[in-house]
Motif scaffolding. Sequence first.
Motif, PDB file in Angstrom:
ATOM      1  N   ASP A  87       0.840  -1.203   0.000  1.00 28.72           N
ATOM      2  CA  ASP A  87       0.000   0.000   0.000  1.00 28.72           C
ATOM      3  C   ASP A  87       0.871   1.248   0.000  1.00 28.72           C
ATOM      4  N   VAL A  88       2.006   1.152   0.689  1.00 27.58           N
ATOM      5  CA  VAL A  88       2.939   2.289   0.761  1.00 27.58           C
ATOM      6  C   VAL A  88       4.349   1.742   0.534  1.00 27.58           C
ATOM      7  N   LEU A 110       1.195   4.043  -2.709  1.00 25.44           N
ATOM      8  CA  LEU A 110       1.688   5.408  -2.501  1.00 25.44           C
ATOM      9  C   LEU A 110       3.207   5.304  -2.380  1.00 25.44           C
ATOM     10  N   ASN A 168       6.696   6.994  -1.316  1.00 26.90           N
ATOM     11  CA  ASN A 168       7.319   8.049  -0.471  1.00 26.90           C
ATOM     12  C   ASN A 168       8.801   8.100  -0.830  1.00 26.90           C
ATOM     13  N   LYS A 194      -1.525  11.508  -7.745  1.00 30.89           N
ATOM     14  CA  LYS A 194      -1.987  11.528  -6.348  1.00 30.89           C
ATOM     15  C   LYS A 194      -1.171  10.588  -5.470  1.00 30.89           C
ATOM     16  N   LYS A 195      -0.337   9.752  -6.109  1.00 33.44           N
ATOM     17  CA  LYS A 195       0.316   8.685  -5.345  1.00 33.44           C
ATOM     18  C   LYS A 195       1.827   8.824  -5.229  1.00 33.44           C
ATOM     19  N   PHE A 234       5.028  11.047  -3.793  1.00 32.58           N
ATOM     20  CA  PHE A 234       5.368  12.066  -2.785  1.00 32.58           C
ATOM     21  C   PHE A 234       6.879  12.158  -2.600  1.00 32.58           C
ATOM     22  N   CYS A 277       0.272   9.012   5.545  1.00 32.81           N
ATOM     23  CA  CYS A 277      -0.255   8.354   4.329  1.00 32.81           C
ATOM     24  C   CYS A 277      -1.199   7.216   4.699  1.00 32.81           C
ATOM     25  N   LEU A 306      -5.121   6.783   3.839  1.00 35.77           N
ATOM     26  CA  LEU A 306      -5.664   5.604   3.143  1.00 35.77           C
ATOM     27  C   LEU A 306      -6.811   4.990   3.929  1.00 35.77           C
ATOM     28  N   LEU A 349      -4.205  14.537   2.716  1.00 35.36           N
ATOM     29  CA  LEU A 349      -4.082  13.126   2.325  1.00 35.36           C
ATOM     30  C   LEU A 349      -5.399  12.402   2.543  1.00 35.36           C
ATOM     31  N   ASN A 394      -7.093   8.018  -1.574  1.00 34.58           N
ATOM     32  CA  ASN A 394      -6.367   7.784  -2.830  1.00 34.58           C
ATOM     33  C   ASN A 394      -5.014   8.457  -2.856  1.00 34.58           C
ATOM     34  N   GLY A 395      -4.541   8.925  -1.717  1.00 30.09           N
ATOM     35  CA  GLY A 395      -3.272   9.663  -1.690  1.00 30.09           C
ATOM     36  C   GLY A 395      -3.559  11.146  -1.542  1.00 30.09           C
TER      37      GLY A 395
END
Length: 342
Positions: A98-99, A140, A142, A168-169, A171, A267, A271, A299, A302-303
């Motif tokens: 997810d991240v 997402l 980072n 959007k995802k 960063f 984040c 989510l 945030l 969807n980000g």
Amino acid sequence: MRSSMFRSAQTALRSRVSRSFSSESSPDRKVAVLGAAGGIGQPLALLMKLNPLVSKLALYDIAGTPGVAADVSHINTRSEVAGYMGEDQLGQALEGSDVVIIPAGVPRKPGMTRDDLFNINAGIVKSLCTAIAKYCPNALVNMISNPVNSTVPIAAEIFKKAGTYDEKKLFGVTTLDVVRAKTFYAGKANVPVNEINVPVVGGHAGITILPLFSQAMPKSNALSDEDIKALTKRTQEGGTEVVEAKAGKGSATLSMAYAGAVFANACLKGLNGVPDIVECSYVQSSITELPFFASKVRLGKNGVEEVLGLGSLSDYEKEGLEKLIPDLKASIEKGIKFAKEN
Ligand SMILES: NC(=O)c1ccc[n+]([C@@H]2O[C@H](COP(=O)([O-])OP(=O)(O)OC[C@H]3O[C@@H](n4cnc5c(N)ncnc54)[C@H](O)[C@@H]3O)[C@@H](O)[C@H]2O)c1
Ligand SMILES: O=C(O)C[C@H](O)C(=O)O
């Protein structure tokens, strides 16, 4: 009779325990750290293992991850930890994430700029983002690896080439600039550090780091214009301060791991649908003429839910903003050119 009473007491106790650890009922979330055996990666792995929102923690590096993963996995918190080493295992590390947090790459030594890391780190970021596009295109991302001002545009181009780009995802992690601005401001203004909020906008290198002390909360009337100039300069040069103090042994790792963990937590909360999660980050943006810019970002599920504007700036900050634009523009263009040509 007694055994059924015992069973129902046990069930009641279990549900009480799971209610009190509400995180246990938060959705499953997989977080992957790429570069997990490094100076940032190891303490970041520790902090993500302590985060109750994480159910799976994948630790990837080109070497050393079995040891880091074995070590961290003994901590009695929610997440299952697995170590992955070498490119053959990168796909497995990423699948279902997810991240994805990326602190992979070389750090500065005294005398270097972040841009001096471009030649090595651009290639590392390119190959990791190619794998992200393949194995977890919805995660997402980072980005911590420097120069962030260029590595984020590189990542965007790689995702565009793969057809998976979602602005959007993606960063750039600039949280350390905010962490520093808060600490330095608290010290100077003599206000409680844990109550402070200071937006930091622009980018993540030298004068592109623009702390907006005029918007600092709580306000302090104790600071002169000279104080604000000194605080701004110290925030802009915070990374160099650490690089010099470490005298050849790398750059900020512990404060960066903290900042990375704060941002990843934001984040994850977004989510999970927690409202009003706002952090500064370097994202695709239209609030200035530049295609990427750090500012406050809301945030969500969807980000990026909303890129917030700059608010009102002091004359000193307006001047800083004008000065940083050409620098940041050049770093963005360098990243895009690299990704298009390689
Ligand atoms: N965004 C920020 O605010 C910020 C702050 C501090 C450091 N940084 C940057 O973070 C990066 C890492 O810093 P560090 O101190 O942890 O460095 P480090 O050298 O201690 O660790 C980097 C790790 O990356 C790994 N690595 C190298 N190539 C890789 C690849 N292809 N795939 C996966 N892993 C790979 C290395 O094996 C190493 O374990 C540097 O570029 C540094 O400039 C950014
Ligand atoms: O300064 C560096 O090279 C690392 C990082 O970007 C930082 O701000 O500490």
